[in-house]
Design an enzyme around this catalytic site. Structure first.
Site, PDB file in Angstrom:
ATOM      1  N   ASP A   1     101.015  69.395  74.158  1.00 53.25           N
ATOM      2  CA  ASP A   1     100.961  69.219  72.698  1.00 53.25           C
ATOM      3  C   ASP A   1      99.530  68.972  72.225  1.00 53.25           C
ATOM      4  OD1 ASP A   1     101.711  67.102  74.357  1.00 53.25           O
ATOM      5  OD2 ASP A   1     102.179  65.792  72.693  1.00 53.25           O
TER       6      ASP A   1
ATOM      7  N   LYS B   1     103.111  69.314  80.635  1.00 52.39           N
ATOM      8  CA  LYS B   1     103.766  68.241  79.903  1.00 52.39           C
ATOM      9  C   LYS B   1     104.213  67.193  80.931  1.00 52.39           C
ATOM     10  CE  LYS B   1     105.397  66.674  76.024  1.00 52.39           C
ATOM     11  NZ  LYS B   1     104.507  65.992  75.099  1.00 52.39           N
TER      12      LYS B   1
ATOM     13  N   ASP C   1     104.294  80.933  77.418  1.00 50.71           N
ATOM     14  CA  ASP C   1     104.894  81.771  76.394  1.00 50.71           C
ATOM     15  C   ASP C   1     104.417  81.313  75.019  1.00 50.71           C
ATOM     16  OD1 ASP C   1     106.533  83.667  75.280  1.00 50.71           O
ATOM     17  OD2 ASP C   1     108.343  82.459  75.392  1.00 50.71           O
TER      18      ASP C   1
ATOM     19  N   TYR D   1     112.706  79.856  82.887  1.00 53.18           N
ATOM     20  CA  TYR D   1     112.980  81.299  82.907  1.00 53.18           C
ATOM     21  C   TYR D   1     113.750  81.740  84.143  1.00 53.18           C
ATOM     22  CZ  TYR D   1     110.168  82.196  78.807  1.00 53.18           C
ATOM     23  OH  TYR D   1     109.706  82.224  77.525  1.00 53.18           O
TER      24      TYR D   1
END
Ligand code: NAP
Length: 409
Positions: A273, A219, A297, A152
């Site tokens: 995930d 991640k 988000d 972002y």
């Protein structure tokens, strides 16, 4: 009501809240004015009911978005940002994103200019809102999403542009990394300072609110030096600032056979995930989730869906010097001025704001009043079309209905 005075933030970050604080509001664009009117009447009624008229809010209108553009010629005047800074706490409706006016989004600009680095999104089920989950009542999580960096940051280079080719050449010649010539490039900065202050805020929230765990979502198996570092810094700040109050999941099993000591919260981490699976399959195992911007988000909208969608999801953007509470949906412009849409997101954000300033009794009135209204199946069009046997009411009637419930509590 007499003139109010300002909320003061002390150097240690705690608030001094007068009995009659001045709180700025931005009514918002599109359906913003409708949902703000309903929200304001509910918040005023809740404060009045909780403190028998001894406390009250003096609302101060400040401008952003289309109304501001009309009144001041600017989409986001400096005076608006200054008012939020000065008054420490503010509430806002949704704002139109001006296309081609040099803003990526007014919301993002407000967050960045005021350094509101934690986007806080609670996701909790309100019966009988239709949900895709078998047991939606077991979803009760709060997402702390880092608000200022990650992808972002807006550091992007378009494919084929000359500066992009320069970046690709640099990567090849200086770093020994091959990137296809026709690539677009985005940069994902994640810093120790910003990661640590976000995770510290999440842990402090867990401690203040009797929660049991903070999960670091990342991640890091793939992006070791950004997401992986976020995870490492998260554990580091837990150790540096909250040594006595936290334990890691590994230690929980090694030393306590998986039974959490009553005076501690557990810090754990999950690959992004896998967490998406686990919040569906075993939602009761998760409490507070702290995560970088993009993961945040995704997960906050996914969790909102688990409890029935964004229309009911409150949110806040919180920094070290001030905080802005807001509806999480957009302006829904096609319904503007129809007194139609669901004001719950902004009303529940208002309850978060009351909690934030320590007016927990008033927040409780708001939450309970809204829950009773929804349970009675007297709801706006969006929920009425999904709940069997519902009575459809206007936005203002929904707000008024909550006020009546509060008066009878
Ligand atoms: P949106 O305004 O969130 O509306 C999309 C759809 O969501 C609506 O058509 C409606 O669905 C439903 N919806 C939204 N708010 C609702 C409410 N209060 N009650 C019931 N249903 C509601 O998204 P958008 O159309 O993509 O965006 C419109 C503008 O809002 C854009 O300018 C965007 O940039 C801006 N925006 C602002 C914020 C913010 O200020 N925080 C956030 C997101 C978007 P149905 O049509 O199915 O009834």
């Amino acid at each position: 009501m007499a003139n109010g005075s300002r909320i003061i933030m002390k150097d240690d970050g705690s608030l001094t809240v007068p009995d009659i604080p001045v709180i700025p509001f931005i009514e918002g664009d599109g359906t913003g004015p409708d949902i703000w009117r309903a929200t304001r009447m509910v918040l005023d009624a809740a404060v009045n009911a909780a403190y028998n008229g001894e406390k009250a809010i003096v609302w101060l209108e400040i401008y952003a978005g289309e109304k501001s553009r009309e009144k001041t010629g600017e989409w986001l005047p400096d005076a608006t940002l200054e008012a939020i800074r000065e008054h420490v706490v503010a509430i806002k409706g949704p704002l139109t994103t001006p296309i081609g006016e040099g803003f990526r989004s007014l919301n993002v600009t407000i967050r960045q200019r005021l350094d509101l680095y934690a986007c806080v999104r609670p996701c909790r089920y309100i019966e009988p809102v239709p949900s895709p989950m078998k047991n939606p009542e077991s979803v009760n999580m709060v997402v702390f999403r880092e608000n200022t960096e990650d992808v972002y940051s807006g550091i992007e280079f378009q494919a084929e542009a000359s500066e992009t080719k320069e970046v690709i050449r640099f990567l090849k010649e200086q770093m020994g990394v091959f990137v296809p010539e026709d690539s677009g490039i985005g940069i994902k900065p994640i810093s120790a300072k910003n990661s640590k202050r976000l995770v510290a805020k999440a842990i402090q929230y867990a401690l203040d609110n009797g929660r049991k765990s903070v999960t670091l979502m990342h991640k890091g198996n793939i992006m070791k030096f950004t997401e992986g570092a976020f995870n490492r810094w998260g554990y580091e700040v837990a150790k540096e600032k909250f040594k006595e109050q936290t334990i890691t999941e590994a230690k929980l099993w090694d030393k306590f056979n998986g039974v959490l000591p009553t005076d501690k919260i557990v810090i754990k981490d999950r690959i992004a995930d896998m967490l998406f699976q686990q919040v569906l399959l075993r939602p009761e195992e998760f409490d507070i989730i702290a995560t970088p911007n993009l993961n945040g988000d995704y997960i906050s909208d996914a969790l909102a869906a688990q409890v029935g969608g964004l229309g009911m999801a409150p949110g806040a953007n919180i920094g070290d010097r001030c905080a802005c509470f807001e509806a999480t949906h957009g302006t829904a412009p096609k319904y503007a001025n129809q007194d139609k849409v669901n004001p719950s997101s902004l009303i529940l954000s208002g309850a978060m704001m009351l909690d934030y300033i320590g007016w927990h009794e008033a927040a409780e009135f708001v939450n309970k009043g809204l829950q009773k209204m929804v349970k009675a199946k007297t709801v706006t069009y969006d929920l009425a079309r999904q709940i069997e046997g519902a009575t459809k009411v206007k936005c203002s009637e929904f707000g008024q209905g909550i006020v009546e419930k509060i008066k009878r509590m």
